[in-house]
Design a protein around this motif. Sequence first.
Motif, mmCIF file in Angstrom:
data_model
loop_
_atom_site.group_PDB
_atom_site.id
_atom_site.type_symbol
_atom_site.label_atom_id
_atom_site.label_comp_id
_atom_site.label_asym_id
_atom_site.label_seq_id
_atom_site.Cartn_x
_atom_site.Cartn_y
_atom_site.Cartn_z
ATOM 1 N N SER A 121 -20.022 -1.291 9.959
ATOM 2 C CA SER A 121 -18.978 -1.977 9.253
ATOM 3 C C SER A 121 -18.495 -2.777 9.032
ATOM 4 O O SER A 121 -19.455 -3.776 8.672
ATOM 5 C CB SER A 121 -17.583 -2.109 10.214
ATOM 6 O OG SER A 121 -17.820 -1.136 11.356
ATOM 7 N N ASN B 195 -17.846 -6.148 8.998
ATOM 8 C CA ASN B 195 -18.260 -7.335 9.378
ATOM 9 C C ASN B 195 -18.753 -7.019 10.650
ATOM 10 O O ASN B 195 -19.414 -8.584 11.655
ATOM 11 C CB ASN B 195 -16.771 -7.622 10.510
ATOM 12 C CG ASN B 195 -16.163 -6.160 11.131
ATOM 13 O OD1 ASN B 195 -16.302 -4.998 10.774
ATOM 14 N ND2 ASN B 195 -15.268 -6.131 11.936
ATOM 15 N N ASP C 54 -19.973 -8.916 16.361
ATOM 16 C CA ASP C 54 -18.808 -8.392 15.029
ATOM 17 C C ASP C 54 -18.692 -9.528 14.876
ATOM 18 O O ASP C 54 -17.624 -10.506 15.836
ATOM 19 C CB ASP C 54 -17.433 -7.821 15.748
ATOM 20 C CG ASP C 54 -16.078 -7.417 15.143
ATOM 21 O OD1 ASP C 54 -15.887 -8.492 14.353
ATOM 22 O OD2 ASP C 54 -15.465 -6.389 15.744
ATOM 23 N N LEU C 55 -18.408 -9.912 13.327
ATOM 24 C CA LEU C 55 -18.422 -11.197 12.894
ATOM 25 C C LEU C 55 -16.509 -11.650 13.018
ATOM 26 O O LEU C 55 -16.240 -13.155 12.678
ATOM 27 C CB LEU C 55 -18.660 -11.284 11.140
ATOM 28 C CG LEU C 55 -19.561 -11.524 11.219
ATOM 29 C CD1 LEU C 55 -20.930 -11.403 9.506
ATOM 30 C CD2 LEU C 55 -20.563 -12.296 12.329
ATOM 31 N N GLU C 56 -16.000 -11.224 13.023
ATOM 32 C CA GLU C 56 -14.471 -10.725 13.126
ATOM 33 C C GLU C 56 -13.872 -11.294 14.092
ATOM 34 O O GLU C 56 -13.173 -12.319 15.148
ATOM 35 C CB GLU C 56 -13.745 -9.244 13.211
ATOM 36 C CG GLU C 56 -13.131 -9.711 11.658
ATOM 37 C CD GLU C 56 -12.407 -8.044 11.409
ATOM 38 O OE1 GLU C 56 -12.338 -7.685 11.844
ATOM 39 O OE2 GLU C 56 -13.132 -7.761 10.179
ATOM 40 N N ASN C 57 -14.517 -10.887 15.482
ATOM 41 C CA ASN C 57 -13.711 -11.713 16.981
ATOM 42 C C ASN C 57 -15.143 -11.543 17.705
ATOM 43 O O ASN C 57 -15.050 -12.601 18.979
ATOM 44 C CB ASN C 57 -13.408 -10.335 17.422
ATOM 45 C CG ASN C 57 -14.415 -9.271 18.048
ATOM 46 O OD1 ASN C 57 -15.514 -9.090 17.886
ATOM 47 N ND2 ASN C 57 -13.873 -7.851 18.142
ATOM 48 N N THR D 206 -17.418 -10.797 18.749
ATOM 49 C CA THR D 206 -18.600 -9.703 19.963
ATOM 50 C C THR D 206 -19.478 -9.664 20.018
ATOM 51 O O THR D 206 -19.371 -8.825 18.981
ATOM 52 C CB THR D 206 -17.299 -8.959 20.804
ATOM 53 O OG1 THR D 206 -16.149 -9.335 20.957
ATOM 54 C CG2 THR D 206 -18.076 -7.752 21.733
ATOM 55 N N GLY E 290 -15.580 0.039 16.526
ATOM 56 C CA GLY E 290 -15.128 -1.217 14.863
ATOM 57 C C GLY E 290 -16.655 -0.755 14.179
ATOM 58 O O GLY E 290 -16.363 -1.713 13.075
#
Length: 110
Positions: free
Chosen positions: A28, A30, A44-47, A49, A103
């Motif tokens: 993905s 992100n 995961d750069l969005e959240n 994690t 994701g």
Amino acid sequence: MVDAPRSHATTPQPASPDVTAPVRYQPSANVVFRSVGEDVVMLDLENGTYFSLNETGSQIWVRLCSGQTPDQVVQAIADAYETDRDTVATDVQDTVRRLVDAGLLQPASA
């Protein structure tokens, strides 16, 4: 194979990907990842994690990200370890489902 945060909510499991389908996957947008020894760690750069994959999960990830279909991954791992193809297919299918659900992985755009 994927160490991911767990939710206590009960939700129906989505259908597992068909490892015989000629679908290719990509990380993905992100997600960043690095190999660390025989493992792979992802962020995961969005959240924010972090996730990690063990040696086998890492092989699945690297092969998928290099453009192999899940069926090609199954064949390569079964051949390399002289392991039952059905067992490997189940493991690859489960790993792909978990990566997609988290994701981290998505079907590659054409």
